[in-house]
Design a protein around this motif. Structure first.
Motif, mmCIF file in Angstrom:
data_model
loop_
_atom_site.group_PDB
_atom_site.id
_atom_site.type_symbol
_atom_site.label_atom_id
_atom_site.label_comp_id
_atom_site.label_asym_id
_atom_site.label_seq_id
_atom_site.Cartn_x
_atom_site.Cartn_y
_atom_site.Cartn_z
ATOM 1 N N ASP A 74 -9.024 -28.697 -3.787
ATOM 2 C CA ASP A 74 -10.216 -28.735 -4.632
ATOM 3 C C ASP A 74 -11.474 -28.940 -3.796
ATOM 4 O O ASP A 74 -12.519 -28.355 -4.065
ATOM 5 C CB ASP A 74 -10.093 -29.858 -5.659
ATOM 6 N N ALA A 75 -11.381 -29.800 -2.773
ATOM 7 C CA ALA A 75 -12.540 -30.036 -1.911
ATOM 8 C C ALA A 75 -12.932 -28.761 -1.183
ATOM 9 O O ALA A 75 -14.113 -28.415 -1.080
ATOM 10 C CB ALA A 75 -12.228 -31.152 -0.911
ATOM 11 N N ASP A 76 -11.940 -28.045 -0.676
ATOM 12 C CA ASP A 76 -12.229 -26.794 0.030
ATOM 13 C C ASP A 76 -12.770 -25.737 -0.925
ATOM 14 O O ASP A 76 -13.673 -24.972 -0.569
ATOM 15 C CB ASP A 76 -10.960 -26.271 0.715
ATOM 16 N N ALA A 77 -12.221 -25.696 -2.146
ATOM 17 C CA ALA A 77 -12.703 -24.737 -3.131
ATOM 18 C C ALA A 77 -14.150 -25.028 -3.506
ATOM 19 O O ALA A 77 -14.973 -24.122 -3.671
ATOM 20 C CB ALA A 77 -11.821 -24.772 -4.376
ATOM 21 N N PHE A 78 -14.474 -26.300 -3.621
ATOM 22 C CA PHE A 78 -15.841 -26.710 -3.925
ATOM 23 C C PHE A 78 -16.792 -26.297 -2.801
ATOM 24 O O PHE A 78 -17.862 -25.739 -3.034
ATOM 25 C CB PHE A 78 -15.883 -28.226 -4.118
ATOM 26 N N ALA A 79 -16.398 -26.575 -1.537
ATOM 27 C CA ALA A 79 -17.241 -26.212 -0.399
ATOM 28 C C ALA A 79 -17.467 -24.706 -0.361
ATOM 29 O O ALA A 79 -18.591 -24.241 -0.119
ATOM 30 C CB ALA A 79 -16.594 -26.687 0.906
ATOM 31 N N ALA A 80 -16.412 -23.931 -0.610
ATOM 32 C CA ALA A 80 -16.537 -22.470 -0.606
ATOM 33 C C ALA A 80 -17.475 -22.002 -1.710
ATOM 34 O O ALA A 80 -18.285 -21.083 -1.512
ATOM 35 C CB ALA A 80 -15.158 -21.836 -0.769
ATOM 36 N N ALA A 81 -17.380 -22.637 -2.887
ATOM 37 C CA ALA A 81 -18.231 -22.235 -4.013
ATOM 38 C C ALA A 81 -19.707 -22.507 -3.720
ATOM 39 O O ALA A 81 -20.580 -21.691 -4.027
ATOM 40 C CB ALA A 81 -17.798 -22.978 -5.278
ATOM 41 N N VAL A 82 -20.005 -23.661 -3.122
ATOM 42 C CA VAL A 82 -21.402 -23.998 -2.805
ATOM 43 C C VAL A 82 -21.970 -23.018 -1.796
ATOM 44 O O VAL A 82 -23.066 -22.480 -1.974
ATOM 45 C CB VAL A 82 -21.506 -25.444 -2.276
ATOM 46 N N VAL A 83 -21.230 -22.776 -0.712
ATOM 47 C CA VAL A 83 -21.721 -21.900 0.349
ATOM 48 C C VAL A 83 -21.891 -20.466 -0.154
ATOM 49 O O VAL A 83 -22.820 -19.758 0.255
ATOM 50 C CB VAL A 83 -20.769 -21.949 1.565
ATOM 51 N N ALA A 84 -21.019 -20.047 -1.071
ATOM 52 C CA ALA A 84 -21.108 -18.688 -1.625
ATOM 53 C C ALA A 84 -22.141 -18.580 -2.738
ATOM 54 O O ALA A 84 -22.447 -17.479 -3.196
ATOM 55 C CB ALA A 84 -19.742 -18.245 -2.140
ATOM 56 N N ARG A 97 -17.535 -26.778 6.168
ATOM 57 C CA ARG A 97 -17.714 -25.356 5.842
ATOM 58 C C ARG A 97 -19.015 -24.825 6.445
ATOM 59 O O ARG A 97 -19.052 -23.729 7.014
ATOM 60 C CB ARG A 97 -17.735 -25.190 4.317
ATOM 61 N N LEU A 98 -20.075 -25.601 6.309
ATOM 62 C CA LEU A 98 -21.363 -25.187 6.866
ATOM 63 C C LEU A 98 -21.295 -25.108 8.391
ATOM 64 O O LEU A 98 -21.881 -24.204 9.009
ATOM 65 C CB LEU A 98 -22.455 -26.169 6.435
ATOM 66 N N THR A 99 -20.588 -26.052 9.008
ATOM 67 C CA THR A 99 -20.424 -26.028 10.465
ATOM 68 C C THR A 99 -19.644 -24.798 10.899
ATOM 69 O O THR A 99 -19.953 -24.176 11.920
ATOM 70 C CB THR A 99 -19.713 -27.310 10.937
ATOM 71 N N LEU A 100 -18.618 -24.449 10.116
ATOM 72 C CA LEU A 100 -17.852 -23.234 10.401
ATOM 73 C C LEU A 100 -18.752 -22.001 10.360
ATOM 74 O O LEU A 100 -18.689 -21.139 11.257
ATOM 75 C CB LEU A 100 -16.709 -23.078 9.389
ATOM 76 N N ILE A 101 -19.588 -21.912 9.330
ATOM 77 C CA ILE A 101 -20.504 -20.772 9.219
ATOM 78 C C ILE A 101 -21.437 -20.723 10.427
ATOM 79 O O ILE A 101 -21.712 -19.648 10.983
ATOM 80 C CB ILE A 101 -21.331 -20.863 7.909
ATOM 81 N N ALA A 102 -21.916 -21.880 10.862
ATOM 82 C CA ALA A 102 -22.799 -21.940 12.030
ATOM 83 C C ALA A 102 -22.082 -21.444 13.286
ATOM 84 O O ALA A 102 -22.646 -20.689 14.089
ATOM 85 C CB ALA A 102 -23.304 -23.366 12.228
ATOM 86 N N GLU A 103 -20.830 -21.881 13.468
ATOM 87 C CA GLU A 103 -20.062 -21.450 14.636
ATOM 88 C C GLU A 103 -19.822 -19.943 14.606
ATOM 89 O O GLU A 103 -19.940 -19.264 15.638
ATOM 90 C CB GLU A 103 -18.720 -22.192 14.677
ATOM 91 N N LEU A 104 -19.488 -19.414 13.450
ATOM 92 C CA LEU A 104 -19.238 -17.979 13.327
ATOM 93 C C LEU A 104 -20.516 -17.177 13.555
ATOM 94 O O LEU A 104 -20.488 -16.083 14.141
ATOM 95 C CB LEU A 104 -18.644 -17.662 11.954
ATOM 96 N N ARG A 105 -21.646 -17.701 13.108
ATOM 97 C CA ARG A 105 -22.924 -17.029 13.355
ATOM 98 C C ARG A 105 -23.207 -16.935 14.853
ATOM 99 O O ARG A 105 -23.695 -15.926 15.350
ATOM 100 C CB ARG A 105 -24.070 -17.772 12.660
ATOM 101 N N ARG A 152 -27.351 -23.239 -5.911
ATOM 102 C CA ARG A 152 -28.345 -22.381 -6.543
ATOM 103 C C ARG A 152 -29.148 -21.615 -5.495
ATOM 104 O O ARG A 152 -29.438 -20.423 -5.643
ATOM 105 C CB ARG A 152 -29.277 -23.202 -7.419
ATOM 106 N N ARG A 153 -29.514 -22.315 -4.417
ATOM 107 C CA ARG A 153 -30.291 -21.657 -3.370
ATOM 108 C C ARG A 153 -29.481 -20.618 -2.621
ATOM 109 O O ARG A 153 -30.042 -19.653 -2.094
ATOM 110 C CB ARG A 153 -30.816 -22.707 -2.380
ATOM 111 N N ALA A 154 -28.164 -20.841 -2.559
ATOM 112 C CA ALA A 154 -27.304 -19.900 -1.848
ATOM 113 C C ALA A 154 -26.893 -18.710 -2.704
ATOM 114 O O ALA A 154 -26.368 -17.719 -2.180
ATOM 115 C CB ALA A 154 -26.053 -20.624 -1.359
ATOM 116 N N ALA A 155 -27.134 -18.785 -4.009
ATOM 117 C CA ALA A 155 -26.713 -17.713 -4.919
ATOM 118 C C ALA A 155 -27.381 -16.387 -4.529
ATOM 119 O O ALA A 155 -28.579 -16.360 -4.217
ATOM 120 C CB ALA A 155 -27.072 -18.081 -6.345
ATOM 121 N N PRO A 156 -26.629 -15.306 -4.520
ATOM 122 C CA PRO A 156 -27.197 -13.989 -4.196
ATOM 123 C C PRO A 156 -28.327 -13.635 -5.135
ATOM 124 O O PRO A 156 -28.234 -13.871 -6.358
ATOM 125 C CB PRO A 156 -26.010 -13.042 -4.369
ATOM 126 N N ARG A 157 -29.404 -13.109 -4.594
ATOM 127 C CA ARG A 157 -30.576 -12.746 -5.416
ATOM 128 C C ARG A 157 -30.423 -11.326 -5.936
ATOM 129 O O ARG A 157 -29.895 -10.465 -5.271
ATOM 130 C CB ARG A 157 -31.861 -12.861 -4.580
#
Length: 338
Positions: free
Chosen positions: A213-223, A253-261, A333-338
């Protein structure tokens, strides 16, 4: 002066009259708060605690020394706590250590400071200060801490229980303590009537903070999936569990995205990076989209926000997990696709 963990805990439990400043710096903020609580307990239940914000000390550097020299309104013991400090309290600490007198001990929690910081150097060189670097404990140390918390509540952990509780709590002492208190209450355990704790009791109380659930939540926020994040948070609120492990999952999750970037920006193959960072194939499309959408500045800002909320959730007298709900939904909300 430099102190190890044992010396610091002993000094906080019986504050020496010649020590004015206890500096706890480094990334293990939960450990630092645990030590700060030792001082609060040593001062007694009726002691006055004066909380000073770093911003206050930046604007009024002499305030720390003034408060340390002041007497309690009711003539009892008092102590001072400064949380979330950085180099911005350097002048205030200098004035405290150089003051003619100071009766109330001050503990300063500085989670972002490194050993090279000027504040750390100042305290190390002063005979009126004790300094401890607080680093994240190892897995073995976390297991030991969980076991000690359990024994204090009268719980006898069966094999593997300490690790389950530690992992479920994300290694956070405050979360572990709350979960262990629930377990002791459920089993009617106390130091004078110890009870064994096994997997069945742990499952019954729901001490597992479900990683999925924690991972699903992190994925939902980032997406930017606001609705999904909101539903998961609603379930968390209903369960009565702490939001801290979920905030840490989001930070990971955010750190992972930073590393992948960084990998992609350096000309690396993202598919190879996915394997190296063990991104499951079912998540690669969504993670790849986040890598493309989240800029380094946005990631840094979001990480700062998540860490600030975690500190606020832990802090006494805060709005608690309501802060986590509001702040993380705002990120979604800020991460939501425009």
């Amino acid at each position: 002066m430099k102190a190890d963990a044992g010396r610091m805990r002993t000094a906080l439990a019986a504050p020496p009259p010649d020590i004015r400043l206890f500096l706890l710096y480094g990334p293990d903020e939960a450990g630092a708060r645990d030590l700060a609580a030792v001082l609060a307990k040593a001062m007694g239940p009726d002691a006055e605690r004066v909380d000073l914000a770093p911003a206050m000390l930046r604007a009024q550097p002499g305030l720390l020394a003034d408060e340390a020299a002041s007497l309690s309104l009711f003539g009892g013991a008092r102590h001072i706590r400064v949380a979330g400090a950085g180099e911005d309290v350097l002048e205030a600490a200098t004035l405290l250590l150089e003051a003619d007198r100071a009766g109330s001990p001050a503990v300063v929690l500085a989670p972002t400071l490194k050993a090279t910081a000027k504040l750390v150097k100042l305290a190390l060189e002063s005979p009126r200060a004790l300094v401890l670097a607080c680093y994240e404990p190892s897995a073995a140390e976390i297991d030991r801490i969980a076991s000690e918390l359990g024994r204090a509540q009268g719980l006898q952990f069966e094999r593997g229980i300490a690790r389950r509780i530690a992992e479920a709590a994300g290694g956070d002492r405050a979360v572990m303590a709350r979960e262990i208190e629930k377990l002791a209450l459920y089993l009617d355990a106390a130091p004078d009537r110890p009870r064994p704790l096994d997997d069945d009791a742990l499952d019954a109380v729901g001490a597992d903070l479900v990683d999925a659930d924690a991972d699903a939540f992190a994925a939902a926020v980032v997406a930017g999936r606001v609705s999904d994040a909101g539903e998961l948070l609603a379930g968390l609120a209903e369960s009565g569990q702490s939001a801290i492990p979920w905030l840490r999952a989001l930070a990971r999750r955010l750190t992972l995205i930073a590393e992948l970037r960084r990998e992609a920006g350096g000309g690396g193959d993202l598919s190879v990076a996915f394997k190296r960072f063990r991104v499951h194939f079912t998540q690669q499309a969504e993670v790849g989209a986040a890598v493309a959408r989240w800029s380094p500045n946005r990631i840094a800002s979001a990480l700062d926000a998540v860490r600030a909320v975690e500190r606020a959730v832990i802090a006494s007298g805060s709005a608690g997990d309501v802060l986590a709900l509001a702040a993380t939904l705002d990120l979604a909300r800020r991460a939501a696709p425009r």
